[in-house]
Design an enzyme around this catalytic site. Structure first.
Site, mmCIF file in Angstrom:
data_model
loop_
_atom_site.group_PDB
_atom_site.id
_atom_site.type_symbol
_atom_site.label_atom_id
_atom_site.label_comp_id
_atom_site.label_asym_id
_atom_site.label_seq_id
_atom_site.Cartn_x
_atom_site.Cartn_y
_atom_site.Cartn_z
ATOM 1 N N CYS A 173 0.886 -1.183 0.000
ATOM 2 C CA CYS A 173 0.000 0.000 0.000
ATOM 3 C C CYS A 173 0.912 1.218 0.000
ATOM 4 O O CYS A 173 1.034 1.926 0.998
ATOM 5 C CB CYS A 173 -0.910 0.023 1.221
ATOM 6 S SG CYS A 173 -2.196 -1.221 1.225
ATOM 7 N N GLY A 205 1.232 4.240 -1.576
ATOM 8 C CA GLY A 205 0.971 5.681 -1.713
ATOM 9 C C GLY A 205 0.932 6.380 -0.362
ATOM 10 O O GLY A 205 0.481 5.779 0.621
ATOM 11 N N CYS A 228 -1.812 4.139 10.667
ATOM 12 C CA CYS A 228 -1.694 5.414 11.377
ATOM 13 C C CYS A 228 -2.973 5.659 12.174
ATOM 14 O O CYS A 228 -3.658 6.664 12.008
ATOM 15 C CB CYS A 228 -1.434 6.557 10.406
ATOM 16 S SG CYS A 228 -0.964 8.095 11.265
#
Length: 472
Positions: free
Chosen positions: A288, A290, A409
């Site tokens: 993932c 990006g 995050c």
């Protein structure tokens, strides 16, 4: 549009046109973009500031004030809403959003800055005259005069429920977080009142700008030659711009040899890169990738060992950002646009795999304060299948003896341990390994084996990392 042409003027008193204040008009425009278009301030504000500088309207102090007005208002929006609600004669939902933005900007100047009371009120009324018209400016004037009658501590005493009666609601008003976010953060953090208060306070502080010197392309010594630059706390590749600063003015950043990257993000990439393997160490995957920060660091580390990184990103435009971040990497790499839940590569192809999955972003509220008001508890249900699917792909993609890093995050337990536990129950050929020794020198990492970083303890975003070795 002003409605003064339709209102009779007092005899002998000429009409005074409102004075346009470029700083406050720009701050208002940024808040409207955040509200109307669901934009993020960190994406909207820089081009507005750049345009103002090019037009000659701004100097450095103007830009700093506009930035403080926007971010300060967004961070304390919940508290200011409670104060404004106590000063108006209608529910806040019945106040037009542009009017509420002007009121919030005024409340921040009155309660969150050192701007003198008279100046804060008069500047806000002038702003209202420019962007709302004279009629609604009178309403703004009346409300802000009520707000100015008390300081922030006095207002909190008036509008927040006592802690002993409702701890979560009290903290939500005092620290300007939705109640459900307070509850979720408290569950993940554990402990008593002191810790959660420190965390919520840290969410409302302006984060430092942190740079990463990409190995083989730049050095920390080079970046430390910049004004007000100091070493990072934990990552050997991190440099902090302690007094702010414009990263785009730094040559290494412009050339892509260094980048802006939170130290927590760097630590996640480093931990995966340094995790012990059984067998070869030649092929790495960022599943993932990006917008490319972790991928750029991983690619540089891989190049130093003779390994190759495949960076995969589902959205083509984000894959383009990844390609830009990796451009100039000293070793071979590949960037593709692909769905991580339906990967085009063969199972067991990689020695190391990172899956930094899409999430609510509750770990980066310092940088995107508006996200706290945008997210809803039901968003967790939307992310859950994707997060589990991506972790399953990661475990299928790594060879036996290889290591997967699951990162997010967000500290929300539904996005961290719950995901890992659920997938491992379905994948008996995998085991958690202790990530803590791989974050050397970083304190307060808990009981392990996974790691949760915190703004108030580590000065980073609230990044989560679980390292998993495939055994069968």
């Amino acid at each position: 549009m002003s409605d003064t042409s339709r209102r009779p003027r007092k005899p002998g008193k000429p009409y005074r046109r409102p004075k346009k204040d470029p700083v406050r008009v720009l701050a208002f425009e940024a808040l409207r973009a955040v509200d109307e278009r669901d934009a993020y301030a960190n994406l909207v504000l820089p081009p507005l500031l750049r345009k103002a500088r090019e037009q000659g309207d701004f100097d450095g102090r103007d830009a700093a004030l506009a930035t403080e007005l926007v971010y300060g208002t967004l961070r304390r929006q919940g508290t200011y809403d409670a104060v404004i609600a106590a000063c108006v004669d209608r529910p806040l939902r019945e106040v037009d959003p542009p009017v509420l933005d002007v009121l919030s900007l005024g409340a921040h100047q009155l309660l969150g800055t050192r701007i003198p009371t008279h100046a804060a009120v008069s500047a806000s009324v002038e702003l209202a005259r420019v962007v709302l018209g004279d009629g609604r400016a009178k309403f703004v004037n009346a409300v802000l005069r009520k707000v100015s009658q008390h300081d922030l501590d006095e207002w909190i005493e008036r509008v927040a429920p006592p802690y002993d009666d409702d701890p979560e609601d009290h903290l939500a008003v005092v620290h300007s977080h939705p109640r459900w976010v307070v509850s979720a953060l408290w569950d993940s953090l554990g402990g008593g009142r002191a810790g959660i208060e420190r965390l919520l306070e840290a969410d409302n502080e302006r984060p430092e700008v942190t740079l990463v010197a990409r190995p083989g392309r730049a050095t920390t010594d080079e970046l430390l030659g910049e004004d007000a630059a100091v070493p990072g706390r934990w990552s050997p590749y991190a440099v902090r711009l302690a007094e702010g600063g414009e990263p785009g003015a730094i040559e290494a950043v412009r050339e892509g040899r260094a980048g802006v990257q939170d130290e927590g993000s760097q630590l996640v990439a480093l931990a995966l890169a340094n995790a012990p393997l059984d067998g070869p160490d030649e092929k790495w995957l960022d599943g993932c990738a990006g917008p490319g920060g972790k991928a750029a660091l991983l690619a540089a580390l891989a190049a130093g060992r003779g390994a190759v990184l495949l960076a995969s990103e589902k959205q083509p435009h984000r894959a383009g950002l990844v390609a830009r971040a990796l451009d100039g990497n000293p070793g071979p790499y590949q960037v593709i646009a692909a769905d991580g839940t339906r990967p085009p590569w063969r199972p067991g192809s990689f020695d190391r795999v990172l899956m930094d999955v899409p999430c609510t972003g509750l770990g980066a509220l310092r940088r995107r304060p508006e996200a706290r008001w945008r997210r809803r508890p039901e968003d967790l249900d939307g992310f859950a299948p994707l997060q589990r699917g991506l972790l399953r792909t990661a475990l299928d993609s790594v060879r036996v003896g290889g290591v997967v890093g699951y990162a997010t995050c967000s500290p929300h337990l539904a996005e961290t341990r719950a995901v890992v536990d659920d997938v491992l129950k379905q994948h008996p050929g995998a085991e958690l390994i202790d990530a803590r020794p791989l974050l050397q020198g970083v304190p307060d990492l808990g009981d392990g084996p996974d790691v949760q970083l915190w703004p108030h303890l580590h000065g980073t975003d609230a990044m989560y990392l679980a390292l998993i070795r495939r055994t069968v």
